[in-house]
Design a protein around this motif. Structure first.
Motif, PDB file in Angstrom:
ATOM      1  N   VAL A   5      -2.934  18.075  -7.560  1.00  0.00           N
ATOM      2  CA  VAL A   5      -2.111  17.401  -8.569  1.00  0.00           C
ATOM      3  C   VAL A   5      -0.642  17.576  -8.236  1.00  0.00           C
ATOM      4  O   VAL A   5       0.130  16.635  -8.263  1.00  0.00           O
ATOM      5  CB  VAL A   5      -2.423  17.941  -9.986  1.00  0.00           C
ATOM      6  CG1 VAL A   5      -1.420  17.407 -10.991  1.00  0.00           C
ATOM      7  CG2 VAL A   5      -3.839  17.559 -10.389  1.00  0.00           C
ATOM      8  N   ARG A   6      -0.243  18.812  -7.887  1.00  0.00           N
ATOM      9  CA  ARG A   6       1.167  19.052  -7.555  1.00  0.00           C
ATOM     10  C   ARG A   6       1.578  18.304  -6.302  1.00  0.00           C
ATOM     11  O   ARG A   6       2.636  17.720  -6.239  1.00  0.00           O
ATOM     12  CB  ARG A   6       1.416  20.557  -7.394  1.00  0.00           C
ATOM     13  CG  ARG A   6       1.592  21.224  -8.727  1.00  0.00           C
ATOM     14  CD  ARG A   6       1.881  22.687  -8.561  1.00  0.00           C
ATOM     15  NE  ARG A   6       0.665  23.362  -9.011  1.00  0.00           N
ATOM     16  CZ  ARG A   6       0.056  24.335  -8.371  1.00  0.00           C
ATOM     17  NH1 ARG A   6       0.545  24.802  -7.274  1.00  0.00           N
ATOM     18  NH2 ARG A   6      -1.037  24.868  -8.833  1.00  0.00           N
ATOM     19  N   SER A   7       0.729  18.326  -5.275  1.00  0.00           N
ATOM     20  CA  SER A   7       1.056  17.614  -4.045  1.00  0.00           C
ATOM     21  C   SER A   7       1.139  16.121  -4.297  1.00  0.00           C
ATOM     22  O   SER A   7       2.000  15.441  -3.764  1.00  0.00           O
ATOM     23  CB  SER A   7       0.017  17.911  -2.968  1.00  0.00           C
ATOM     24  OG  SER A   7       0.082  19.260  -2.603  1.00  0.00           O
ATOM     25  N   SER A   8       0.246  15.635  -5.138  1.00  0.00           N
ATOM     26  CA  SER A   8       0.272  14.223  -5.490  1.00  0.00           C
ATOM     27  C   SER A   8       1.559  13.884  -6.229  1.00  0.00           C
ATOM     28  O   SER A   8       2.187  12.865  -5.964  1.00  0.00           O
ATOM     29  CB  SER A   8      -0.939  13.888  -6.360  1.00  0.00           C
ATOM     30  OG  SER A   8      -0.857  12.562  -6.799  1.00  0.00           O
ATOM     31  N   ALA A   9       1.966  14.749  -7.138  1.00  0.00           N
ATOM     32  CA  ALA A   9       3.207  14.514  -7.882  1.00  0.00           C
ATOM     33  C   ALA A   9       4.403  14.521  -6.941  1.00  0.00           C
ATOM     34  O   ALA A   9       5.304  13.695  -7.065  1.00  0.00           O
ATOM     35  CB  ALA A   9       3.375  15.581  -8.956  1.00  0.00           C
ATOM     36  N   ALA A  10       4.402  15.436  -5.987  1.00  0.00           N
ATOM     37  CA  ALA A  10       5.507  15.498  -5.028  1.00  0.00           C
ATOM     38  C   ALA A  10       5.543  14.245  -4.164  1.00  0.00           C
ATOM     39  O   ALA A  10       6.612  13.691  -3.908  1.00  0.00           O
ATOM     40  CB  ALA A  10       5.376  16.737  -4.153  1.00  0.00           C
ATOM     41  N   SER A  11       4.372  13.775  -3.736  1.00  0.00           N
ATOM     42  CA  SER A  11       4.358  12.579  -2.908  1.00  0.00           C
ATOM     43  C   SER A  11       4.754  11.351  -3.712  1.00  0.00           C
ATOM     44  O   SER A  11       5.267  10.384  -3.159  1.00  0.00           O
ATOM     45  CB  SER A  11       2.992  12.384  -2.248  1.00  0.00           C
ATOM     46  OG  SER A  11       2.025  12.051  -3.200  1.00  0.00           O
ATOM     47  N   ASP A  12       4.526  11.366  -5.031  1.00  0.00           N
ATOM     48  CA  ASP A  12       4.946  10.251  -5.876  1.00  0.00           C
ATOM     49  C   ASP A  12       6.454  10.061  -5.846  1.00  0.00           C
ATOM     50  O   ASP A  12       6.945   8.942  -5.951  1.00  0.00           O
ATOM     51  CB  ASP A  12       4.487  10.438  -7.318  1.00  0.00           C
ATOM     52  CG  ASP A  12       3.005  10.175  -7.500  1.00  0.00           C
ATOM     53  OD1 ASP A  12       2.385   9.608  -6.571  1.00  0.00           O
ATOM     54  OD2 ASP A  12       2.470  10.539  -8.563  1.00  0.00           O
ATOM     55  N   VAL A  13       7.214  11.155  -5.708  1.00  0.00           N
ATOM     56  CA  VAL A  13       8.670  11.040  -5.602  1.00  0.00           C
ATOM     57  C   VAL A  13       9.017  10.191  -4.393  1.00  0.00           C
ATOM     58  O   VAL A  13       9.851   9.304  -4.455  1.00  0.00           O
ATOM     59  CB  VAL A  13       9.345  12.429  -5.499  1.00  0.00           C
ATOM     60  CG1 VAL A  13      10.814  12.291  -5.149  1.00  0.00           C
ATOM     61  CG2 VAL A  13       9.183  13.181  -6.801  1.00  0.00           C
ATOM     62  N   TYR A  14       8.356  10.453  -3.268  1.00  0.00           N
ATOM     63  CA  TYR A  14       8.622   9.673  -2.071  1.00  0.00           C
ATOM     64  C   TYR A  14       8.178   8.227  -2.232  1.00  0.00           C
ATOM     65  O   TYR A  14       8.844   7.313  -1.756  1.00  0.00           O
ATOM     66  CB  TYR A  14       7.933  10.299  -0.851  1.00  0.00           C
ATOM     67  CG  TYR A  14       8.633  11.530  -0.365  1.00  0.00           C
ATOM     68  CD1 TYR A  14       9.935  11.460   0.102  1.00  0.00           C
ATOM     69  CD2 TYR A  14       8.004  12.758  -0.379  1.00  0.00           C
ATOM     70  CE1 TYR A  14      10.598  12.586   0.540  1.00  0.00           C
ATOM     71  CE2 TYR A  14       8.648  13.898   0.072  1.00  0.00           C
ATOM     72  CZ  TYR A  14       9.946  13.808   0.533  1.00  0.00           C
ATOM     73  OH  TYR A  14      10.604  14.924   0.969  1.00  0.00           O
ATOM     74  N   LYS A  15       7.058   7.993  -2.905  1.00  0.00           N
ATOM     75  CA  LYS A  15       6.578   6.630  -3.094  1.00  0.00           C
ATOM     76  C   LYS A  15       7.543   5.819  -3.942  1.00  0.00           C
ATOM     77  O   LYS A  15       7.689   4.626  -3.749  1.00  0.00           O
ATOM     78  CB  LYS A  15       5.199   6.648  -3.758  1.00  0.00           C
ATOM     79  CG  LYS A  15       4.105   7.135  -2.851  1.00  0.00           C
ATOM     80  CD  LYS A  15       2.788   7.195  -3.594  1.00  0.00           C
ATOM     81  CE  LYS A  15       1.723   7.866  -2.757  1.00  0.00           C
ATOM     82  NZ  LYS A  15       0.511   8.110  -3.530  1.00  0.00           N
ATOM     83  N   ARG A  16       8.171   6.465  -4.924  1.00  0.00           N
ATOM     84  CA  ARG A  16       9.090   5.759  -5.817  1.00  0.00           C
ATOM     85  C   ARG A  16      10.512   5.727  -5.268  1.00  0.00           C
ATOM     86  O   ARG A  16      11.394   5.154  -5.864  1.00  0.00           O
ATOM     87  CB  ARG A  16       9.076   6.424  -7.194  1.00  0.00           C
ATOM     88  CG  ARG A  16       7.762   6.304  -7.903  1.00  0.00           C
ATOM     89  CD  ARG A  16       7.849   6.873  -9.306  1.00  0.00           C
ATOM     90  NE  ARG A  16       8.467   8.172  -9.368  1.00  0.00           N
ATOM     91  CZ  ARG A  16       7.817   9.313  -9.545  1.00  0.00           C
ATOM     92  NH1 ARG A  16       6.524   9.328  -9.658  1.00  0.00           N
ATOM     93  NH2 ARG A  16       8.480  10.449  -9.611  1.00  0.00           N
ATOM     94  N   GLN A  17      10.732   6.355  -4.143  1.00  0.00           N
ATOM     95  CA  GLN A  17      12.064   6.429  -3.544  1.00  0.00           C
ATOM     96  C   GLN A  17      12.427   5.068  -2.952  1.00  0.00           C
ATOM     97  O   GLN A  17      11.623   4.430  -2.297  1.00  0.00           O
ATOM     98  CB  GLN A  17      12.025   7.489  -2.446  1.00  0.00           C
ATOM     99  CG  GLN A  17      13.281   7.608  -1.641  1.00  0.00           C
ATOM    100  CD  GLN A  17      13.098   8.659  -0.548  1.00  0.00           C
ATOM    101  OE1 GLN A  17      12.275   9.539  -0.658  1.00  0.00           O
ATOM    102  NE2 GLN A  17      13.870   8.527   0.499  1.00  0.00           N
ATOM    103  N   ASN A  18      13.634   4.632  -3.216  1.00  0.00           N
ATOM    104  CA  ASN A  18      14.111   3.388  -2.629  1.00  0.00           C
ATOM    105  C   ASN A  18      14.514   3.633  -1.190  1.00  0.00           C
ATOM    106  O   ASN A  18      15.244   4.565  -0.892  1.00  0.00           O
ATOM    107  CB  ASN A  18      15.329   2.858  -3.396  1.00  0.00           C
ATOM    108  CG  ASN A  18      14.948   2.105  -4.642  1.00  0.00           C
ATOM    109  OD1 ASN A  18      14.055   1.286  -4.618  1.00  0.00           O
ATOM    110  ND2 ASN A  18      15.626   2.392  -5.728  1.00  0.00           N
ATOM    111  N   SER A  19      14.066   2.777  -0.294  1.00  0.00           N
ATOM    112  CA  SER A  19      14.496   2.868   1.092  1.00  0.00           C
ATOM    113  C   SER A  19      15.930   2.334   1.183  1.00  0.00           C
ATOM    114  O   SER A  19      16.413   1.648   0.280  1.00  0.00           O
ATOM    115  CB  SER A  19      13.576   2.044   1.997  1.00  0.00           C
ATOM    116  OG  SER A  19      13.767   0.661   1.743  1.00  0.00           O
TER     117      SER A  19
END
Length: 135
Positions: A5-19
């Motif tokens: 869950v924590r790793s998923s939450a951390a990766s969500d930050v990257y997914k929502r990050q604007n390039s």
């Protein structure tokens, strides 16, 4: 399971990050808009996305005056995920009052996040190194 869950939450930050490419598109849309539409376009562009301080600075460069930059920052600050680089944003302000207001705005957002960090639990050493601003 909790690590997943924590790793998923951390990766969500990257997914929502604007390039940077997405920021460039948003920059052009906001810059080319009439001044009364710029904040609305910025809000729409930020919806559900995260940005870096450097990307925020690029968008702030559209503005000519500190009061305009503060309005833009009010929209973007909740979406900044590397608040430890906030000095980049503060340095865009021309006057001490603008610098103080920007600093306070970013600190309030960061403090609010820290008080609600259970909504985004990150606890592993690896995640703390990746996301020290959330700790």
């Amino acid at each position: 399971r909790s690590t997943r869950v924590r790793s998923s939450a951390a990766s969500d930050v990257y997914k929502r990050q604007n390039s940077d490419g997405e920021i460039n598109v948003l920059y052009e849309k906001v810059k080319d808009a009439f001044s009364f539409d710029q904040l609305k376009i910025l809000q729409t562009g930020m919806n559900g996305r995260n940005i870096t301080c450097k990307q925020c600075v690029k968008l702030l460069s559209i503005c000519d005056f500190d009061n305009e930059r503060i309005k833009f920052l009010q929209v973007m600050a909740p979406h900044i995920y590397d608040c430890h680089n906030r000095q980049l944003i503060i340095d865009t302000m021309s006057f001490a009052s603008g610098k103080d207001e920007a600093r306070q705005l970013i600190e309030d957002i960061a403090n609010n996040f820290h008080s609600n960090k259970k909504a985004f639990p990150i606890h592993t050493k690896e995640e703390e190194m990746l996301f020290p601003f959330f700790m």
